[in-house]
Design a protein around this motif. Structure first.
Motif, PDB file in Angstrom:
ATOM      1  N   VAL A   1       0.848  -1.193   0.000  1.00 19.36           N
ATOM      2  CA  VAL A   1       0.000   0.000   0.000  1.00 19.36           C
ATOM      3  C   VAL A   1       0.885   1.245   0.000  1.00 19.36           C
ATOM      4  CG1 VAL A   1      -1.784   1.300   1.225  1.00 19.36           C
ATOM      5  CG2 VAL A   1      -1.825  -1.205   1.242  1.00 19.36           C
ATOM      6  N   LEU A   2       0.600   2.175  -0.906  1.00 16.24           N
ATOM      7  CA  LEU A   2       1.321   3.438  -1.015  1.00 16.24           C
ATOM      8  C   LEU A   2       0.337   4.592  -0.858  1.00 16.24           C
ATOM      9  CD1 LEU A   2       3.384   2.610  -4.236  1.00 16.24           C
ATOM     10  CD2 LEU A   2       4.078   2.222  -1.873  1.00 16.24           C
ATOM     11  N   GLU A   3       0.824   5.726  -0.424  1.00 13.83           N
ATOM     12  CA  GLU A   3       0.013   6.940  -0.331  1.00 13.83           C
ATOM     13  C   GLU A   3       0.751   8.074  -1.032  1.00 13.83           C
ATOM     14  OE1 GLU A   3      -0.953   7.712   3.735  1.00 13.83           O
ATOM     15  OE2 GLU A   3      -2.435   6.109   3.849  1.00 13.83           O
ATOM     16  N   PRO A   4       0.498   8.291  -2.310  1.00 10.06           N
ATOM     17  CA  PRO A   4       1.201   9.349  -3.046  1.00 10.06           C
ATOM     18  C   PRO A   4       0.723  10.732  -2.644  1.00 10.06           C
ATOM     19  CG  PRO A   4      -0.489   8.383  -4.412  1.00 10.06           C
ATOM     20  CD  PRO A   4      -0.464   7.569  -3.143  1.00 10.06           C
ATOM     21  N   GLU A   5       1.542  11.703  -2.945  1.00 15.25           N
ATOM     22  CA  GLU A   5       1.172  13.091  -2.666  1.00 15.25           C
ATOM     23  C   GLU A   5       1.100  13.924  -3.931  1.00 15.25           C
ATOM     24  OE1 GLU A   5       3.519  14.907   0.382  1.00 15.25           O
ATOM     25  OE2 GLU A   5       2.199  14.092   1.921  1.00 15.25           O
ATOM     26  N   GLU A   6       1.118  13.286  -5.072  1.00 15.84           N
ATOM     27  CA  GLU A   6       0.954  13.997  -6.326  1.00 15.84           C
ATOM     28  C   GLU A   6      -0.190  13.367  -7.109  1.00 15.84           C
ATOM     29  OE1 GLU A   6       4.561  13.910  -8.493  1.00 15.84           O
ATOM     30  OE2 GLU A   6       4.572  11.758  -8.759  1.00 15.84           O
ATOM     31  N   PRO A   7      -0.676  14.022  -8.149  1.00 17.25           N
ATOM     32  CA  PRO A   7      -1.842  13.518  -8.885  1.00 17.25           C
ATOM     33  C   PRO A   7      -1.616  12.116  -9.449  1.00 17.25           C
ATOM     34  CG  PRO A   7      -1.441  15.809  -9.435  1.00 17.25           C
ATOM     35  CD  PRO A   7      -0.275  15.362  -8.609  1.00 17.25           C
ATOM     36  N   LEU A   8      -2.717  11.480  -9.768  1.00 24.55           N
ATOM     37  CA  LEU A   8      -2.692  10.089 -10.197  1.00 24.55           C
ATOM     38  C   LEU A   8      -1.787   9.864 -11.397  1.00 24.55           C
ATOM     39  CD1 LEU A   8      -3.739   7.184 -10.144  1.00 24.55           C
ATOM     40  CD2 LEU A   8      -5.755   7.961 -11.415  1.00 24.55           C
ATOM     41  N   ALA A   9      -1.878  10.720 -12.413  1.00 26.15           N
ATOM     42  CA  ALA A   9      -1.121  10.498 -13.647  1.00 26.15           C
ATOM     43  C   ALA A   9       0.383  10.367 -13.389  1.00 26.15           C
ATOM     44  CB  ALA A   9      -1.421  11.597 -14.667  1.00 26.15           C
ATOM     45  N   PRO A  10       1.030  11.344 -12.735  1.00 27.47           N
ATOM     46  CA  PRO A  10       2.466  11.163 -12.464  1.00 27.47           C
ATOM     47  C   PRO A  10       2.757  10.150 -11.364  1.00 27.47           C
ATOM     48  CG  PRO A  10       1.700  13.256 -11.561  1.00 27.47           C
ATOM     49  CD  PRO A  10       0.570  12.703 -12.377  1.00 27.47           C
ATOM     50  N   ALA A  11       1.829   9.947 -10.431  1.00 30.25           N
ATOM     51  CA  ALA A  11       2.061   8.990  -9.347  1.00 30.25           C
ATOM     52  C   ALA A  11       2.213   7.569  -9.876  1.00 30.25           C
ATOM     53  CB  ALA A  11       0.917   9.047  -8.339  1.00 30.25           C
ATOM     54  N   ARG A  12       1.572   7.265 -10.998  1.00 31.33           N
ATOM     55  CA  ARG A  12       1.668   5.917 -11.573  1.00 31.33           C
ATOM     56  C   ARG A  12       3.072   5.571 -12.031  1.00 31.33           C
ATOM     57  NH1 ARG A  12      -4.136   6.226 -13.917  1.00 31.33           N
ATOM     58  NH2 ARG A  12      -3.250   7.713 -15.387  1.00 31.33           N
ATOM     59  N   ARG A  13       3.955   6.563 -12.143  1.00 34.86           N
ATOM     60  CA  ARG A  13       5.335   6.278 -12.533  1.00 34.86           C
ATOM     61  C   ARG A  13       6.058   5.402 -11.519  1.00 34.86           C
ATOM     62  NH1 ARG A  13       7.856  12.102 -13.413  1.00 34.86           N
ATOM     63  NH2 ARG A  13       6.915  12.288 -11.336  1.00 34.86           N
ATOM     64  N   VAL A  14       5.455   5.206 -10.350  1.00 35.68           N
ATOM     65  CA  VAL A  14       6.044   4.306  -9.367  1.00 35.68           C
ATOM     66  C   VAL A  14       6.177   2.898  -9.937  1.00 35.68           C
ATOM     67  CG1 VAL A  14       3.900   3.538  -8.247  1.00 35.68           C
ATOM     68  CG2 VAL A  14       6.009   3.723  -6.915  1.00 35.68           C
ATOM     69  N   ALA A  15       5.430   2.568 -10.979  1.00 30.01           N
ATOM     70  CA  ALA A  15       5.561   1.258 -11.620  1.00 30.01           C
ATOM     71  C   ALA A  15       6.971   1.052 -12.171  1.00 30.01           C
ATOM     72  CB  ALA A  15       4.531   1.110 -12.740  1.00 30.01           C
ATOM     73  N   TYR A  16       7.599   2.112 -12.651  1.00 29.93           N
ATOM     74  CA  TYR A  16       8.968   1.995 -13.158  1.00 29.93           C
ATOM     75  C   TYR A  16       9.947   1.723 -12.017  1.00 29.93           C
ATOM     76  CZ  TYR A  16       7.208   3.922 -17.555  1.00 29.93           C
ATOM     77  OH  TYR A  16       6.515   4.120 -18.725  1.00 29.93           O
ATOM     78  N   ALA A  17       9.787   2.432 -10.920  1.00 31.33           N
ATOM     79  CA  ALA A  17      10.653   2.210  -9.760  1.00 31.33           C
ATOM     80  C   ALA A  17      10.485   0.794  -9.224  1.00 31.33           C
ATOM     81  CB  ALA A  17      10.344   3.232  -8.665  1.00 31.33           C
ATOM     82  N   ALA A  18       9.249   0.307  -9.199  1.00 30.71           N
ATOM     83  CA  ALA A  18       8.990  -1.041  -8.709  1.00 30.71           C
ATOM     84  C   ALA A  18       9.598  -2.088  -9.632  1.00 30.71           C
ATOM     85  CB  ALA A  18       7.489  -1.262  -8.567  1.00 30.71           C
ATOM     86  N   GLY A  19       9.504  -1.869 -10.942  1.00 30.78           N
ATOM     87  CA  GLY A  19      10.122  -2.800 -11.885  1.00 30.78           C
ATOM     88  C   GLY A  19      11.622  -2.872 -11.701  1.00 30.78           C
ATOM     89  N   ASN A  20      12.259  -1.709 -11.531  1.00 30.68           N
ATOM     90  CA  ASN A  20      13.699  -1.685 -11.274  1.00 30.68           C
ATOM     91  C   ASN A  20      14.046  -2.442 -10.002  1.00 30.68           C
ATOM     92  OD1 ASN A  20      13.990  -0.040 -13.521  1.00 30.68           O
ATOM     93  ND2 ASN A  20      14.100   1.854 -12.336  1.00 30.68           N
ATOM     94  N   ALA A  21      13.267  -2.199  -8.939  1.00 33.21           N
ATOM     95  CA  ALA A  21      13.531  -2.836  -7.655  1.00 33.21           C
ATOM     96  C   ALA A  21      13.363  -4.340  -7.734  1.00 33.21           C
ATOM     97  CB  ALA A  21      12.605  -2.250  -6.586  1.00 33.21           C
ATOM     98  N   LEU A  22      12.349  -4.798  -8.457  1.00 36.22           N
ATOM     99  CA  LEU A  22      12.115  -6.230  -8.576  1.00 36.22           C
ATOM    100  C   LEU A  22      13.245  -6.910  -9.347  1.00 36.22           C
ATOM    101  CD1 LEU A  22      10.218  -8.502  -7.906  1.00 36.22           C
ATOM    102  CD2 LEU A  22       8.837  -7.924  -9.904  1.00 36.22           C
ATOM    103  N   CYS A  23      13.712  -6.268 -10.405  1.00 35.56           N
ATOM    104  CA  CYS A  23      14.847  -6.819 -11.150  1.00 35.56           C
ATOM    105  C   CYS A  23      16.101  -6.888 -10.285  1.00 35.56           C
ATOM    106  CB  CYS A  23      15.110  -5.987 -12.393  1.00 35.56           C
ATOM    107  SG  CYS A  23      13.917  -6.214 -13.730  1.00 35.56           S
ATOM    108  N   ASP A  24      16.341  -5.851  -9.510  1.00 32.62           N
ATOM    109  CA  ASP A  24      17.513  -5.849  -8.638  1.00 32.62           C
ATOM    110  C   ASP A  24      17.421  -6.940  -7.578  1.00 32.62           C
ATOM    111  OD1 ASP A  24      18.620  -3.761 -10.030  1.00 32.62           O
ATOM    112  OD2 ASP A  24      18.023  -2.216  -8.583  1.00 32.62           O
TER     113      ASP A  24
END
Length: 323
Positions: free
Chosen positions: A143-166
């Motif tokens: 569960v995450l609680e972003p502080e920016e609008p939905l459109a840019p907040a979804r970029r967390v998917a890229y960070a999660a993909g990087n983390a999962l690969c690592d």
């Protein structure tokens, strides 16, 4: 670099009023403001019956866990949230060793952690990690609680993909290639082994801050009843790729650490660093990841939000990665 921590879709809580006192172990302590209080309290968790806080440097965003028996009466610019200790139950026992600010919640193998996390997201709050104990899948949701609008907040998917690969790379045999498909799938030596998905409250406008995001991850560790691997070279599991000693709990713990590291990189260096890390794992044609998270390919833009609504790696008939 973002102007403030609030501009990042990280698993930290939103601003709440500062506290005059905090009860720990049945007693309350109070302290007056001081110049030494120029730190950012991003999230607090209950651990071993005491309150712990994450102290985050307001400039470098480097985190340090400290026991918070005394909490400074913070000025308005400081972010603070305290979660008081709760009695433990079998479903919340710490089966995994997770760093702050995660709070582990273990569910039975018949429960879908992604669906369960969406149901409890509003009440559970940021940092809640739901793990389903299965031997052949590493399956969990955060569960995450972003502080920016939905459109840019979804970029967390890229960070999660990087983390999962690592996290996978730390257990991978030598020369094994771990790559990403846009926007949500993970491949090991070209074989699909799982991926991630992202959910948000239904009806949230693109320019509104969502109440929560739920990040789900599923990785197949063991292939069951799927025939010879040579007959399905683009589908598989980690057991077929030489991951001999990895169990689901180890992967969950590894992701918890690498995701924190990736969000630190985002905070310190901006989304550009996350974007470059993700493109390093991309094996397709030349593409560009735009600042809003959309993909530019052959001169046309593809929406990240639209792509995340259909999970590319998930077999809807089984609820597991395609095989």
């Amino acid at each position: 670099m973002p102007a403030s921590i609030a501009a990042l879709p990280l698993p930290w809580t939103r601003t709440t009023p500062s506290l005059d006192s905090v009860t720990t172990g049945g007693s309350a302590t109070t302290r007056a403001p001081s110049a030494e209080s120029a730190v950012c309290l991003g999230l607090s968790i209950a651990k071993m019956g005491t309150v712990w806080a994450i102290l985050v440097d307001a400039i470098g965003f480097s985190a340090l866990a400290v026991q918070a028996r005394t909490i400074v009466n913070c000025p308005k610019s400081i972010r603070i949230r305290v979660i008081m200790p709760l009695p433990r139950s079998p479903s919340t026992a710490p089966d995994l060793l997770l760093p702050p600010p995660y709070t582990l919640h273990v569910v039975r193998e018949v429960v879908d952690p992604f669906s369960h996390a969406r149901e409890i997201a509003s009440a559970a709050g940021a940092g809640t990690l739901i793990w389903a104990r299965r031997f052949h899948l590493a399956e969990f949701a955060l569960v995450l609680e972003p502080e920016e609008p939905l459109a840019p907040a979804r970029r967390v998917a890229y960070a999660a993909g990087n983390a999962l690969c690592d996290a996978l790379s730390s257990h991978a045999p030598a020369q094994v290639d771990i790559s990403l498909d846009w926007p949500d799938a993970i491949r090991v030596d070209g074989a699909l082994v799982g991926g991630l998905r992202l959910a948000w409250p239904e009806g949230t406008p693109e320019d509104a801050v969502p109440a929560w995001l739920v990040l789900g991850v599923t990785i197949r560790l063991v292939v069951m009843q799927a025939g010879e691997a040579g007959l399905r070279p683009l589908l598989g599991g980690l057991d077929e790729q030489g991951f001999e000693d990895l169990n689901p709990g180890m992967l969950v713990e590894g992701f918890a650490r690498t995701f924190l590291r990736e969000t630190n990189v985002w905070a310190e260096e901006g989304f550009e660093a996350v974007r470059l890390n993700w493109l390093h794992r991309w094996r397709g044609e030349a593409v560009e990841i735009l600042d809003d998270g959309d993909m530019l390919s052959d001169g046309s833009s593809r929406s990240l939000g639209d792509a995340l609504t259909t999970v590319s790696w998930l077999d809807p008939a089984t609820g597991t990665p395609w095989i």
